[in-house]
Every structure is written in structure tokens, then in C-alpha cells.
Design a protein around this motif. Structure first.
Motif, short mmCIF file in Angstrom:
data_model
loop_
_atom_site.label_atom_id
_atom_site.label_comp_id
_atom_site.label_asym_id
_atom_site.label_seq_id
_atom_site.Cartn_x
_atom_site.Cartn_y
_atom_site.Cartn_z
N UNK A 1 43.49 32.75 14.71
CA UNK A 1 42.45 32.86 13.69
C UNK A 1 43.02 32.55 12.30
N UNK A 2 42.19 31.99 11.47
CA UNK A 2 42.60 31.66 10.11
C UNK A 2 41.81 32.49 9.11
N UNK A 3 42.45 32.78 8.02
CA UNK A 3 41.79 33.50 6.94
C UNK A 3 40.83 32.56 6.22
N UNK B 1 45.08 30.45 5.79
CA UNK B 1 46.36 30.60 6.48
C UNK B 1 46.18 31.44 7.74
N UNK B 2 46.91 31.10 8.82
CA UNK B 2 46.75 31.87 10.07
C UNK B 2 47.51 33.20 10.01
N UNK B 3 47.17 34.09 10.94
CA UNK B 3 47.90 35.34 11.08
C UNK B 3 47.22 36.55 10.49
N UNK B 4 46.15 36.37 9.73
CA UNK B 4 45.44 37.51 9.16
C UNK B 4 44.00 37.08 8.87
N UNK B 5 43.18 38.06 8.44
CA UNK B 5 41.80 37.76 8.11
C UNK B 5 41.57 37.95 6.61
N UNK B 6 40.31 37.79 6.21
CA UNK B 6 39.98 37.85 4.79
C UNK B 6 40.23 39.23 4.20
#
Length: 233
Positions: free
Chosen positions: A214-216, A221-226
Motif C-alpha cells: 500500500x502507498x500513502x 511512499x509505500x510502507x505506511x498510510x496517510x
């Protein structure tokens, strides 16, 4: 032994787990569980009408001598005995020797095999298929009545008629004045389960992990959310 081993059960169609049908129906009714009782019955009626109609058309379109599910089982059975050879010991008796040296005796006239699949499933096992092929007997002639197209079609002959208009039903005065209270039952703690528990012998479906992370939506950027984005923008 008949109480503990399926292959020694004296009943017909022993391999069908009756609890699975109820569990699958419960899963199909998942969308209508929150409705009122009358609306739930209408939901069930509409669902059963669709099911019966689809299966009625599928069975009517059959042109072969066996239903597709039975043919699928026959293909699986013949795959299990690859590399075996047949020795005829009588007019209808055969000794099937597997590729690892195991022996199974088949009696085509009695529809029996020492592996017990033939007489229990009412579908020829792999040993019976090899024996039948050696003497030119068609597999469709060895299948039991419950697994033939005629029985399959008769299952869906009945019609699930739509519900009548509520205003067209005559209700007696006694029933119209009857007050029915909900049952005195407490709700269990925790969240209600929506998915059924797999029965013994079933393998739960393992969901594949997403190959693309998943991308923010904020910094892309991948690895986390908004919500957990470290960016100050």
C-alpha cells in the motif's frame, strides 16, 4: 466399525457431510440476517428461486450420459491408478495391481471393490474403471442411481413460487390481535461471528498477500498510510 469409519457405514451417500450444507446456507444468508422475519423469508424465497432456476437450466442443458461433477470424480479416480495393470480372474472379477505392488479385487457384476470407494460412493473407483475398460464396459453403466442425470433433473423439478401480496391473505381476527414478544435470550459477549468455522477435514482458504504494498496518498511512499505519514506536507 460402522460407527467410526465412513467406509464401513451402511447408509447411502455416506461421504456427504450434512453440516456443510447448513453452514453454506448460513453464509449465503449473511446479507439478509439483519432483516425482519418477513423480509428474511422473502430474501430466502428470492435466493432459492434463483438457485433452482440456474440448476434447472444447467441440468436441462446436459447432453452427456453423466453429470459434470460425476465426470470430474471419474477423472480424479483414474488419475489415482496410473501405472496399474489388470489381471482378469473370472468373468466379472479382476485383480488390479498398483504401481507399488498393492492389490485390489474388483467385482463388476456386484459393483464392489476392496478399496470400498465403488460401493460407498456408487461411482466407479479407479480400479473398477481399469477393469471395465479391459472388457469394454462403459463407466456410465456402473454409476448408481443417485448420480445419474435423471435423478439430478428431478431434484429441481419443483418450483419455488414467489410470495403473495400481504393484502391478499385472509388473517383471522384471533391471529391479528395476537401479540408475540421476542424470546427471553441474552446476547453473547463480543462481536458476532460472520464467517463459518471450517469442519474437521476442511482446509481454510489462505488469502494471498498483496504483492504490491500500500502507498500513502499524501507522500505516495509505500510502507505506511496517510494517518501515519511522517511527512510534514
Amino acid at each position: 466399525m460402522s460407527h467410526w469409519a465412513r467406509c464401513y457405514c451402511k447408509g447411502e451417500r455416506y461421504n456427504f457431510m450434512t453440516s456443510n450444507a447448513a453452514e453454506q446456507l448460513n453464509k449465503a444468508l449473511k446479507e439478509g440476517r439483519g432483516c425482519l422475519v418477513v423480509d428474511l423469508f422473502k430474501f430466502i424465497q428470492a435466493m432459492m428461486t434463483r438457485w433452482f432456476n440456474a440448476r434447472r437450466r444447467k441440468s436441462s442443458a446436459l447432453r452427456g450420459s453423466l453429470p459434470p461433477e460425476v465426470e470430474k470424480v471419474l477423472k480424479e479416480h483414474i488419475e489415482e491408478v496410473k501405472g496399474s495393470h489388470v489381471n482378469q480372474i473370472s468373468s466379472w472379477g479382476f485383480d488390479v495391481v498398483g504401481k507399488f505392488g498393492d492389490h485390489n479385487t474388483v467385482l463388476l457384476n456386484e459393483r464392489r471393490c476392496t478399496c470400498k470407494k465403488f460401493e460407498r460412493l456408487q461411482i466407479p473407483c479407479g480400479h473398477a474403471l481399469l477393469a471395465a475398460d479391459s472388457v469394454g464396459v462403459l463407466p456410465s453403466t456402473l454409476v448408481g442411481l443417485w448420480n445419474k442425470p435423471g435423478c439430478w433433473k428431478e431434484t429441481y423439478v419443483g418450483l419455488v413460487t414467489p410470495a403473495v401480496n400481504e393484502g391478499d391473505v385472509d388473517i383471522s381476527e384471533e391471529l391479528s390481535e395476537l401479540v408475540i414478544c421476542p424470546p427471553m435470550a441474552g446476547r453473547a459477549k463480543g462481536r458476532r461471528k460472520e464467517a463459518r468455522i471450517p469442519s474437521k477435514g476442511e482446509f481454510p482458504v489462505v488469502r494471498k498477500k498483496k504483492e504490491v504494498p500500500n502507498k500513502c496518498t499524501k507522500c505516495l511512499q509505500p510502507g505506511h498510510n496517510r494517518t501515519r505519514c511522517p511527512s510534514l506536507i
